[in-house]
Design a protein around this motif. Structure first.
Motif, PDB file in Angstrom:
ATOM      1  N   ILE A 205      55.285  13.926  75.922  1.00 47.19           N
ATOM      2  CA  ILE A 205      55.729  13.622  77.101  1.00 47.19           C
ATOM      3  C   ILE A 205      57.128  13.171  77.283  1.00 47.19           C
ATOM      4  O   ILE A 205      57.464  12.014  76.776  1.00 47.19           O
ATOM      5  N   ALA A 206      58.025  14.053  77.944  1.00 49.29           N
ATOM      6  CA  ALA A 206      59.460  13.515  78.158  1.00 49.29           C
ATOM      7  C   ALA A 206      59.621  13.325  79.363  1.00 49.29           C
ATOM      8  O   ALA A 206      59.218  13.930  80.521  1.00 49.29           O
ATOM      9  N   GLN A 207      60.348  12.257  79.763  1.00 45.75           N
ATOM     10  CA  GLN A 207      60.712  11.899  80.988  1.00 45.75           C
ATOM     11  C   GLN A 207      62.007  12.544  81.540  1.00 45.75           C
ATOM     12  O   GLN A 207      63.296  12.297  81.373  1.00 45.75           O
ATOM     13  N   MET A 208      61.782  13.744  82.460  1.00 48.17           N
ATOM     14  CA  MET A 208      62.885  14.724  82.846  1.00 48.17           C
ATOM     15  C   MET A 208      63.726  14.265  83.986  1.00 48.17           C
ATOM     16  O   MET A 208      63.025  14.005  84.994  1.00 48.17           O
ATOM     17  N   GLN A 209      65.261  14.150  83.976  1.00 50.76           N
ATOM     18  CA  GLN A 209      66.068  13.828  84.976  1.00 50.76           C
ATOM     19  C   GLN A 209      66.485  15.018  85.751  1.00 50.76           C
ATOM     20  O   GLN A 209      66.688  15.894  84.963  1.00 50.76           O
ATOM     21  N   PRO A 210      66.401  14.989  86.902  1.00 51.17           N
ATOM     22  CA  PRO A 210      67.536  16.118  87.558  1.00 51.17           C
ATOM     23  C   PRO A 210      68.895  15.839  86.920  1.00 51.17           C
ATOM     24  O   PRO A 210      69.204  14.868  86.365  1.00 51.17           O
ATOM     25  N   HIS A 211      69.376  16.891  87.407  1.00 51.63           N
ATOM     26  CA  HIS A 211      71.077  17.000  86.643  1.00 51.63           C
ATOM     27  C   HIS A 211      71.614  16.059  87.402  1.00 51.63           C
ATOM     28  O   HIS A 211      71.767  15.421  88.718  1.00 51.63           O
ATOM     29  N   ALA A 212      72.618  15.141  86.462  1.00 47.81           N
ATOM     30  CA  ALA A 212      73.437  14.087  86.711  1.00 47.81           C
ATOM     31  C   ALA A 212      72.503  12.921  87.684  1.00 47.81           C
ATOM     32  O   ALA A 212      72.922  11.930  88.462  1.00 47.81           O
ATOM     33  N   ASN A 213      71.280  12.739  87.467  1.00 46.73           N
ATOM     34  CA  ASN A 213      70.191  12.097  87.684  1.00 46.73           C
ATOM     35  C   ASN A 213      70.376  11.763  89.325  1.00 46.73           C
ATOM     36  O   ASN A 213      70.299  10.493  89.626  1.00 46.73           O
ATOM     37  N   SER A 214      70.466  12.595  90.008  1.00 43.66           N
ATOM     38  CA  SER A 214      70.218  12.618  91.558  1.00 43.66           C
ATOM     39  C   SER A 214      70.030  13.912  92.321  1.00 43.66           C
ATOM     40  O   SER A 214      70.048  14.997  91.760  1.00 43.66           O
ATOM     41  N   THR A 215      69.341  13.684  93.483  1.00 45.16           N
ATOM     42  CA  THR A 215      69.045  14.784  94.135  1.00 45.16           C
ATOM     43  C   THR A 215      69.215  14.288  95.711  1.00 45.16           C
ATOM     44  O   THR A 215      69.227  13.125  96.081  1.00 45.16           O
ATOM     45  N   HIS A 216      69.389  15.326  96.353  1.00 44.21           N
ATOM     46  CA  HIS A 216      69.425  14.927  98.098  1.00 44.21           C
ATOM     47  C   HIS A 216      67.951  15.603  98.613  1.00 44.21           C
ATOM     48  O   HIS A 216      67.710  16.644  98.379  1.00 44.21           O
TER      49      HIS A 216
END
Length: 502
Positions: A205-216
């Motif tokens: 299980i990988a802990q996937m982050q959004p790109h640049a670790n942020s979203t709106h």
């Protein structure tokens, strides 16, 4: 301040950036398995030759480069050797100069390497070695002023000042989502097996982050975002709006691209909640400037879903950074609009001319309508005065000539003594008319009165023909009233009738 331009290079395109310099042999080989959470569905898993570790050098055009993917789980070595172009003692073409770096976290999806910035933006080289168990998703290159952008794909992060958020959007950062991953086992790397089976793979299980670790993120109906770009394609990606089955939720969004509207309904699927979920995509656009507006139309369910926008990518229709248009900021009405730390770009003369604001347009329209109405009133007054003057001139022309006797009349008919009562009626000239002294006195008085009235009428007519400095309309009415009164007096002073004497 204008945001930097970043070019995204997909994992399947990385081989084209390999450096063919001995002892390097190009890309290390490998395969592209399907991952449930990545950019364009696949990641590159490099494999080396038997009993040897692989070395890989790549060359990009820009000022810096970052690598994104999934770091190896704890079963693998947590140290990778990298040649960083900003470090003087490393050289991408000499594997012995590569320096050891430790992964930030094992089994984590996101950015795992960023180079330093180089001053010469024509070439930037990195080298990778001893990286068993890593999965590379994409590279992100910061473009320089001379970077050729033709055929490239530009990525714009949600933190960028080029995306404008209207409403109650909240920037969410420092979070990750669990995603199932599969990579070759350590034994498979040793034997350089290209085909995996149940005994040669590792599931984790990988802990996937959004790109640049942020979203709106927002779940408020009516909230929207606006993105201006100059290109031939557009893609908007983010995190899945809600969890998968068996949950029950619904997100309805509208995307308006150059006034062409598309609606999308998001609902639970068998896929887990993950980054790199496509919200909107359009290809084969005409080269030039475009505007994309995304808006939340409705949300429902439990738990309540939310639009979570991560980044946008597009193929530019400009060749260099210097040719990139700088668009004006649109008007936003949100009470709690989330913005990035970067400032809003300032339009330059080469960018598209901004449209006037609605309030300014209304003011201009009101001024134009007022000017038109005022002009119409002035024209109407002018023609009204002209009509009155011409009407009085016609009356003057139709009046009797003041230089002739206005009261010359035909003598009343009389019976001649010779003809008798049965004779025909006739007229006699004034010199032959029989009249008495009374008649003469009456005619004298009438003549004197009529001469005075005639002289007054002549004076009024002359004054009509030559208007004074008083207002034209009022003066004409006054003169007309005087002429009407004179005509009444003339009728009252008509010569008395008379009959012939025996």
């Amino acid at each position: 301040m204008v945001d930097a331009v970043t070019v995204i290079v997909d994992d399947q395109a990385l081989a084209a950036y390999s450096i063919q310099v001995p002892p390097l042999v190009g890309d290390p080989g490998g395969f592209y398995p399907q991952f449930t959470s990545c950019y364009k569905t696949s990641m590159f898993i490099p494999l080396g030759e038997i009993t040897t570790s692989w070395n890989w050098a790549l060359e990009f055009e820009g000022t810096s480069v970052a690598l994104f993917g999934v770091t190896p789980p704890i079963q693998y070595n947590q140290t990778i050797r990298i040649a960083d172009p900003s470090v003087d003692k490393t050289n991408a073409t000499q594997p012995n100069s590569y320096r050891a770096y430790t992964y930030p976290v094992s089994s984590q999806g996101g950015q795992f390497f960023t180079s330093g910035v180089v001053h010469n933006d024509s070439q930037i080289r990195i080298g990778l070695s001893n990286a068993d168990g890593v999965a590379i998703d994409y590279a992100l290159v910061t473009a320089g002023n001379l970077t050729n952008l033709q055929g490239q794909t530009i990525l714009v992060d949600d933190r960028s000042s080029e995306i404008f958020w209207d409403g109650n959007w909240t920037m969410v950062d420092n979070y990750s989502l669990p995603v199932q991953c599969t990579i070759p086992s350590p034994q498979a790397y040793k034997e350089s097996k290209l085909l995996l089976n149940s005994t040669d793979s590792v599931n984790f299980i990988a802990q996937m982050q959004p790109h640049a670790n942020s979203t709106h993120s927002s779940n408020t109906v009516g909230d929207s975002f606006t993105f201006h770009f100059a290109g031939t394609s557009i893609l908007v990606s983010g995190v899945t709006p809600g969890p998968g089955l068996p949950s029950d939720w619904l997100l309805h969004m509208e995307f308006v691209l150059d006034l062409n509207s598309t609606t999308r309904v998001f609902s639970p699927t068998s896929d887990p909640i993950k980054p790199h979920d496509i919200y909107f995509e359009s290809t084969d656009l005409s080269p030039g400037n475009h505007i994309l507006v995304g808006r939340i139309l409705s949300v429902a369910g439990s738990p309540l879903p939310a639009a979570q926008i991560d980044y946008a990518t597009y193929r530019p229709s400009f060749v260099t950074v210097a040719e990139k248009p700088v668009f004006p900021a649109p008007e936003v009405s949100g009470s709690a609009t989330a913005t990035s730390s970067s400032s809003i770009p300032t339009p330059n003369p080469s960018s598209a001319t901004p449209s006037p604001s609605p309030s300014h347009a209304k003011s201009r329209a009101g001024a134009i309508v007022g000017a038109v109405i005022g002009g119409c009133i002035l024209v109407g007054c002018f023609f009204g005065i002209l009509w009155l003057v011409r009407r009085n001139q016609r009356r003057i022309r139709n009046a009797p000539n003041p230089h002739t006797e206005p009261f010359t009349s035909t003598a009343p008919t009389i019976y001649s003594e010779q003809d008798g009562p049965s004779s025909q009626l006739g007229t006699l000239p004034h010199s032959k008319r029989p009249f008495s002294p009374l008649h003469a006195a009456s005619l004298s008085v009438a003549s004197n009165s009529n001469s005075a009235l005639s002289q007054q009428q002549n004076n009024i007519a002359a004054e009509i023909r030559e208007p004074q400095n008083s207002p034209v309309d009022a003066r004409l009415r006054e003169l007309q009233a005087q002429m009407d009164a004179i005509e009444v007096r003339v009728r009252d002073n008509a010569p008395p009738s008379y009959s012939g004497e025996a």
